[in-house]
Design a protein around this motif. Sequence first.
Motif, PDB file in Angstrom:
ATOM      1  N   VAL A  11       0.889  -1.165   0.000  1.00 20.29           N
ATOM      2  CA  VAL A  11       0.000   0.000   0.000  1.00 20.29           C
ATOM      3  C   VAL A  11       0.926   1.214   0.000  1.00 20.29           C
ATOM      4  N   THR A  12       0.546   2.250  -0.743  1.00 19.39           N
ATOM      5  CA  THR A  12       1.407   3.408  -0.914  1.00 19.39           C
ATOM      6  C   THR A  12       0.781   4.635  -0.266  1.00 19.39           C
ATOM      7  N   LEU A  13       1.564   5.292   0.569  1.00 17.35           N
ATOM      8  CA  LEU A  13       1.178   6.575   1.134  1.00 17.35           C
ATOM      9  C   LEU A  13       1.812   7.660   0.274  1.00 17.35           C
ATOM     10  N   ILE A  14       1.009   8.586  -0.203  1.00 16.73           N
ATOM     11  CA  ILE A  14       1.534   9.784  -0.856  1.00 16.73           C
ATOM     12  C   ILE A  14       1.005  10.960  -0.046  1.00 16.73           C
ATOM     13  N   ASN A  15       1.948  11.691   0.554  1.00 19.45           N
ATOM     14  CA  ASN A  15       1.590  12.835   1.388  1.00 19.45           C
ATOM     15  C   ASN A  15       2.263  14.064   0.794  1.00 19.45           C
ATOM     16  N   VAL A  16       1.454  15.020   0.361  1.00 16.75           N
ATOM     17  CA  VAL A  16       1.965  16.255  -0.228  1.00 16.75           C
ATOM     18  C   VAL A  16       1.868  17.356   0.822  1.00 16.75           C
ATOM     19  N   PHE A  17       3.022  17.883   1.215  1.00 15.58           N
ATOM     20  CA  PHE A  17       3.095  18.978   2.170  1.00 15.58           C
ATOM     21  C   PHE A  17       3.302  20.281   1.398  1.00 15.58           C
ATOM     22  N   THR A  18       2.575  21.310   1.768  1.00 16.81           N
ATOM     23  CA  THR A  18       2.814  22.653   1.251  1.00 16.81           C
ATOM     24  C   THR A  18       3.532  23.420   2.358  1.00 16.81           C
ATOM     25  N   ARG A  58       6.893  22.682  -1.829  1.00 16.42           N
ATOM     26  CA  ARG A  58       6.286  21.362  -1.650  1.00 16.42           C
ATOM     27  C   ARG A  58       7.342  20.346  -1.200  1.00 16.42           C
ATOM     28  N   VAL A  59       6.873  19.407  -0.392  1.00 17.23           N
ATOM     29  CA  VAL A  59       7.627  18.200  -0.046  1.00 17.23           C
ATOM     30  C   VAL A  59       6.644  17.058  -0.226  1.00 17.23           C
ATOM     31  N   VAL A  60       7.071  16.014  -0.914  1.00 17.83           N
ATOM     32  CA  VAL A  60       6.214  14.849  -1.129  1.00 17.83           C
ATOM     33  C   VAL A  60       6.876  13.641  -0.484  1.00 17.83           C
ATOM     34  N   ASN A  61       6.105  12.956   0.334  1.00 25.28           N
ATOM     35  CA  ASN A  61       6.543  11.711   0.957  1.00 25.28           C
ATOM     36  C   ASN A  61       5.816  10.577   0.240  1.00 25.28           C
ATOM     37  N   TYR A  62       6.575   9.708  -0.419  1.00 23.19           N
ATOM     38  CA  TYR A  62       6.046   8.529  -1.111  1.00 23.19           C
ATOM     39  C   TYR A  62       6.577   7.341  -0.334  1.00 23.19           C
ATOM     40  N   ALA A  63       5.724   6.710   0.454  1.00 24.56           N
ATOM     41  CA  ALA A  63       6.160   5.606   1.313  1.00 24.56           C
ATOM     42  C   ALA A  63       5.318   4.371   1.038  1.00 24.56           C
ATOM     43  N   GLN A  64       5.942   3.215   1.166  1.00 22.34           N
ATOM     44  CA  GLN A  64       5.210   1.964   0.949  1.00 22.34           C
ATOM     45  C   GLN A  64       5.261   1.089   2.188  1.00 22.34           C
ATOM     46  N   ARG A  66       3.649  -2.858   3.733  1.00 20.81           N
ATOM     47  CA  ARG A  66       3.200  -4.199   3.305  1.00 20.81           C
ATOM     48  C   ARG A  66       1.679  -4.315   3.280  1.00 20.81           C
ATOM     49  N   SER A  67       0.992  -3.552   4.124  1.00 22.06           N
ATOM     50  CA  SER A  67      -0.472  -3.634   4.174  1.00 22.06           C
ATOM     51  C   SER A  67      -1.037  -2.358   4.784  1.00 22.06           C
ATOM     52  N   LYS A  68      -2.319  -2.159   4.566  1.00 19.16           N
ATOM     53  CA  LYS A  68      -3.012  -1.036   5.186  1.00 19.16           C
ATOM     54  C   LYS A  68      -2.969  -1.184   6.702  1.00 19.16           C
ATOM     55  N   GLU A  69      -3.062  -2.411   7.193  1.00 22.80           N
ATOM     56  CA  GLU A  69      -3.024  -2.668   8.631  1.00 22.80           C
ATOM     57  C   GLU A  69      -1.674  -2.274   9.233  1.00 22.80           C
ATOM     58  N   ALA A  70      -0.587  -2.557   8.522  1.00 19.65           N
ATOM     59  CA  ALA A  70       0.748  -2.164   9.010  1.00 19.65           C
ATOM     60  C   ALA A  70       0.866  -0.651   9.072  1.00 19.65           C
ATOM     61  N   PHE A  71       0.346   0.025   8.059  1.00 23.38           N
ATOM     62  CA  PHE A  71       0.359   1.484   8.059  1.00 23.38           C
ATOM     63  C   PHE A  71      -0.461   2.020   9.233  1.00 23.38           C
ATOM     64  N   GLU A  72      -1.652   1.487   9.423  1.00 21.64           N
ATOM     65  CA  GLU A  72      -2.528   1.953  10.502  1.00 21.64           C
ATOM     66  C   GLU A  72      -1.931   1.673  11.881  1.00 21.64           C
ATOM     67  N   PHE A  94      -1.122  19.765   4.449  1.00 22.96           N
ATOM     68  CA  PHE A  94      -0.623  18.454   4.017  1.00 22.96           C
ATOM     69  C   PHE A  94      -1.816  17.600   3.633  1.00 22.96           C
ATOM     70  N   GLU A  95      -1.591  16.689   2.673  1.00 25.83           N
ATOM     71  CA  GLU A  95      -2.660  15.844   2.153  1.00 25.83           C
ATOM     72  C   GLU A  95      -2.176  14.396   2.047  1.00 25.83           C
ATOM     73  N   PRO A  96      -2.322  13.616   3.123  1.00 22.24           N
ATOM     74  CA  PRO A  96      -1.942  12.205   3.058  1.00 22.24           C
ATOM     75  C   PRO A  96      -3.088  11.338   2.529  1.00 22.24           C
ATOM     76  N   HIS A  97      -2.775  10.461   1.604  1.00 25.22           N
ATOM     77  CA  HIS A  97      -3.754   9.513   1.085  1.00 25.22           C
ATOM     78  C   HIS A  97      -3.060   8.182   0.817  1.00 25.22           C
ATOM     79  N   LEU A  98      -3.799   7.091   0.993  1.00 21.63           N
ATOM     80  CA  LEU A  98      -3.286   5.764   0.666  1.00 21.63           C
ATOM     81  C   LEU A  98      -3.733   5.376  -0.735  1.00 21.63           C
ATOM     82  N   TYR A  99      -2.839   4.690  -1.451  1.00 25.91           N
ATOM     83  CA  TYR A  99      -3.094   4.302  -2.832  1.00 25.91           C
ATOM     84  C   TYR A  99      -2.674   2.860  -3.059  1.00 25.91           C
ATOM     85  N   GLU A 100      -3.233   2.274  -4.128  1.00 23.08           N
ATOM     86  CA  GLU A 100      -2.718   1.027  -4.656  1.00 23.08           C
ATOM     87  C   GLU A 100      -2.110   1.356  -6.026  1.00 23.08           C
ATOM     88  N   VAL A 101      -1.093   0.626  -6.404  1.00 20.84           N
ATOM     89  CA  VAL A 101      -0.455   0.849  -7.696  1.00 20.84           C
ATOM     90  C   VAL A 101      -1.412   0.334  -8.770  1.00 20.84           C
TER      91      VAL A 101
END
Length: 107
Positions: A11-18, A58-64, A66-72, A94-101
Amino acid sequence: MAEISQSGNVVTLINVFTVRPEDQQPLLDLLVEATESVMNRRPGFVSANLHKSFDGTRVVNYAQWRSKEAFEAMLEDPAAVGHMRQAAGLAESFEPHLYEVAYVDEA
């Protein structure tokens, strides 16, 4: 080494900070420190990639993970929460969202 894949194994977190330009480097430094001291020790952490805009806003954090549960579960870690609060304090927004590839094309 992490690889971007459509296989559904992350699962991918993309968080865009202004940020104000003078806060871009301090935010990057904080996110690096948080990754190296907390995030990469959490179960399910795969990778983190930090990007900064040329204009300094802007700063963008692109983090992966193993699962949504691990992120949570990471969101319940007091050390992680402390870093996230500090990051929020440096950002105008800031705008954090979870994504799937959904698609990958590699040369």
